[in-house]
Structures are given as structure tokens and as C-alpha cells.
Design a protein around this motif. Sequence first.
Motif, mmCIF file in Angstrom:
data_model
loop_
_atom_site.group_PDB
_atom_site.id
_atom_site.type_symbol
_atom_site.label_atom_id
_atom_site.label_comp_id
_atom_site.label_asym_id
_atom_site.label_seq_id
_atom_site.Cartn_x
_atom_site.Cartn_y
_atom_site.Cartn_z
ATOM 1 N N ILE A 189 0.947 -1.103 -0.048
ATOM 2 C CA ILE A 189 -0.004 -0.006 -0.056
ATOM 3 C C ILE A 189 1.032 1.282 -0.075
ATOM 4 N N GLN A 190 1.919 1.155 0.868
ATOM 5 C CA GLN A 190 2.998 2.344 0.739
ATOM 6 C C GLN A 190 3.444 2.850 -0.729
ATOM 7 N N GLN A 191 3.873 1.609 -1.251
ATOM 8 C CA GLN A 191 4.436 1.776 -2.441
ATOM 9 C C GLN A 191 3.236 2.317 -3.740
ATOM 10 N N MET A 192 2.114 1.801 -3.434
ATOM 11 C CA MET A 192 1.015 2.231 -4.181
ATOM 12 C C MET A 192 0.716 3.911 -4.154
ATOM 13 N N ALA A 193 0.548 4.036 -2.623
ATOM 14 C CA ALA A 193 0.505 5.701 -2.344
ATOM 15 C C ALA A 193 1.176 6.437 -2.946
ATOM 16 N N ALA A 194 2.629 6.132 -2.893
ATOM 17 C CA ALA A 194 3.861 7.016 -3.307
ATOM 18 C C ALA A 194 3.642 7.012 -4.856
ATOM 19 N N GLN A 240 2.134 11.473 -9.162
ATOM 20 C CA GLN A 240 1.528 12.002 -10.062
ATOM 21 C C GLN A 240 1.087 13.439 -10.015
ATOM 22 N N TYR A 241 1.052 14.015 -8.611
ATOM 23 C CA TYR A 241 0.769 15.254 -8.395
ATOM 24 C C TYR A 241 1.809 16.061 -7.797
#
Length: 65
Positions: free
Chosen positions: A13-18, A23-24
Motif C-alpha cells: 500500500i505504501q508503494q501504491m500511495a507513493a 502524479q501530483y
Amino acid sequence: MAKTAVLLPRQKIQQMAAGLIAQYPNLSPFCIEYTHTDAACQRAIRLQNDGCELILARGLQAALV
């Protein structure tokens, strides 16, 4: 903008959130970290001492922090 940290209970989940936050370009969090739930409170205290102003967490970690 507030110095913001994101604490997450799973490395995936940490990798996905990063990846999503990257992207912003206007967002620049203090940190995005995988943290074991039993260590979330201690990590939150250290982040606060380091100048973090907002800590985002989910589930049990959010309740503990």
C-alpha cells in the motif's frame, strides 16, 4: 502547505500511495512510510518532533495515532 506524513500498515500500500502521490507535483509530503501498527504511535511522536504538522493513517493505525 502543512508538512504531511502518510503512515500505512502494508508495504504494498505504501508503494501504491507513493506512486499515486508522485502524479501530483503540487503535493510534497514529509514522508510516505510503511509502519508496523504496533510502532505507529512511536513513529507519529517522532514525526511530530521533526516538525510534521499532519499525519494521515488508516484503520487501526489512525485510531491509535
